[in-house]
Design an enzyme around this catalytic site. Structure first.
Site, PDB file in Angstrom:
ATOM      1  CG  HIS A  95      -2.278   0.645   0.880  1.00  9.57           C
ATOM      2  ND1 HIS A  95      -3.421   0.408   1.602  1.00  9.57           N
ATOM      3  CD2 HIS A  95      -2.646   1.528  -0.079  1.00  9.57           C
ATOM      4  CE1 HIS A  95      -4.426   1.108   1.108  1.00  9.57           C
ATOM      5  NE2 HIS A  95      -3.968   1.810   0.090  1.00  9.57           N
ATOM      6  CG  ASP A 155      -6.669  -0.336   4.366  1.00 10.65           C
ATOM      7  OD1 ASP A 155      -6.607  -1.449   4.922  1.00 10.65           O
ATOM      8  OD2 ASP A 155      -5.658   0.284   3.977  1.00 10.65           O
ATOM      9  CG  HIS A 175      -4.781  -2.256   8.546  1.00 10.32           C
ATOM     10  ND1 HIS A 175      -4.957  -3.183   7.534  1.00 10.32           N
ATOM     11  CD2 HIS A 175      -4.511  -2.970   9.668  1.00 10.32           C
ATOM     12  CE1 HIS A 175      -4.795  -4.397   8.023  1.00 10.32           C
ATOM     13  NE2 HIS A 175      -4.525  -4.308   9.316  1.00 10.32           N
ATOM     14  CG  ASP A 225      -2.922   2.151   5.441  1.00  9.84           C
ATOM     15  OD1 ASP A 225      -2.570   1.252   6.219  1.00  9.84           O
ATOM     16  OD2 ASP A 225      -3.460   1.923   4.341  1.00  9.84           O
ATOM     17  CG  HIS A 257       2.140  -2.028   4.558  1.00  8.05           C
ATOM     18  ND1 HIS A 257       1.512  -3.234   4.372  1.00  8.05           N
ATOM     19  CD2 HIS A 257       2.556  -2.031   5.853  1.00  8.05           C
ATOM     20  CE1 HIS A 257       1.532  -3.938   5.489  1.00  8.05           C
ATOM     21  NE2 HIS A 257       2.164  -3.232   6.404  1.00  8.05           N
ATOM     22  CG  ASP A 301      -5.187  -3.013   1.940  1.00 12.48           C
ATOM     23  OD1 ASP A 301      -5.277  -4.246   1.805  1.00 12.48           O
ATOM     24  OD2 ASP A 301      -4.280  -2.467   2.588  1.00 12.48           O
ATOM     25  CG  ASP A 361      -6.015  -5.203   4.628  1.00  9.24           C
ATOM     26  OD1 ASP A 361      -6.875  -4.298   4.602  1.00  9.24           O
ATOM     27  OD2 ASP A 361      -4.833  -4.975   4.966  1.00  9.24           O
ATOM     28  CD  GLU A 404      -0.513  -4.340   1.395  1.00  9.71           C
ATOM     29  OE1 GLU A 404      -0.047  -5.492   1.541  1.00  9.71           O
ATOM     30  OE2 GLU A 404       0.092  -3.310   1.727  1.00  9.71           O
TER      31      GLU A 404
END
Length: 301
Positions: free
Chosen positions: A103, A125, A127, A129, A142, A228, A230, A273
């Site tokens: 990322h 996402d 997360h 980030d 990332h 992303d 994930d 990712e």
């Protein structure tokens, strides 16, 4: 919808789990060209940016502010070239679709997209980030691209990483479920909008994505979408480096991308990712192609 230019960025500088540099190949192998063609999109694939191998470089080069951030020099090299490629793509009247890689490539995509325009962004996402070299527990870049683009704390004034045209009040997270304490604090203090998985549970994906698009597209020239993989539940997207249980479902993800397409606001996009080493029969790579096609207009009927 304008023509789409596909740009591969096979990086794995931004995280410890190797294999994500093969993500662009996995996504292409998953049928990206065919999926976009089925959406009626004219595409040009310019191949991959040349990315030096991590094994050939020193991960401990430190700046800005001598914090803990691995492969910053290499990340700068790649993201600077990517930003130019993205900016040129937009100037040519096409929409850039960047295939990661980890990322950290988002620093380059946003930098190019926001070079000469005010833009919003939707960050799909698990997360935040939003770490910096001094707050990151791992030093993996990332986990830092939003903070870098925003010029947050020690990222302030780092010219190659900052995206002045990215407006904080037009930045929206969708589907957060894993945050470090420092990220949580920064999000609370800032002007960004954040929808967690709990918000999706309570309000539904339709309401959340409608609100996200409304905020991100308000009085800007376009919206950058960062996907992303994930963001999705690892049960359907196992091939990612930092899986977090409790992500969105297959249909929720497709709806979100379909709604992005209908908004007409998409200016640039990256899909990141995908790690085929951790995947099962390229399931995540194939899903990435489907979602990208939905974002560019593919519909059920």
């Amino acid at each position: 919808m304008s023509a789409v230019r596909i740009i591969g960025v096979p990086t794995d500088y931004g995280q410890d789990r190797r294999g994500v540099d093969m993500g662009p190949s996995a996504i292409r192998y998953g049928g990206l060209g065919a999926e976009l063609a089925a959406a009626g999109v004219a595409t040009t694939d310019v191949g991959d940016l040349l990315v030096p191998r991590a094994e050939e470089r020193d991960p401990d080069y430190r700046t800005p502010s001598e914090g803990n951030a691995k492969f910053l020099r290499e990340t700068e090299e790649v993201c600077t070239r990517l930003a130019d490629e993205v900016a040129n793509t937009i100037a040519d009247g096409a929409t850039p679709l960047v295939l990661g890689g980890d990322h950290s490539v988002a620093i380059g995509t946003i930098g190019g997209s926001a070079r000469d325009a005010d833009v919003g962004a939707i960050w799909f996402d698990a997360h935040g980030d939003y770490n910096t070299p001094t707050t990151s527990p791992s030093g993996n870049v990332h986990g830092m691209p939003v903070a870098a683009a925003m010029g947050y704390r020690e990222w302030d004034g780092v010219e190659w990483a900052n995206a002045p045209g990215l407006r904080e009040e037009n930045f929206v997270y969708v589907g957060l479920r894993s945050l470090d304490d420092s990220e949580r604090e920064a999000i609370h203090e800032g002007e960004m909008t954040a929808f967690t998985m709990s918000d999706i549970d309570e309000r539904g994906i339709t309401d959340v994505v409608e609100a996200a698009i409304s905020v991100a597209s308000d009085d800007v020239e376009g919206v950058h979408v960062s996907l992303d993989m994930d963001w999705l539940d690892p049960g359907i997207a196992p091939g990612v480096g930092t899986p977090v249980r409790g992500g969105v479902t297959y249909r929720e993800a497709h709806y979100a991308m379909e709604r992005v397409a209908r908004s007409g606001a998409l200016r640039s996009m990256e899909v990141v990712e995908v790690n085929p080493v951790l995947d099962e029969h390229n399931e995540t790579g194939e899903l990435a192609t489907e979602l990208a096609a939905s974002a560019f207009g593919k519909k059920i009927l």
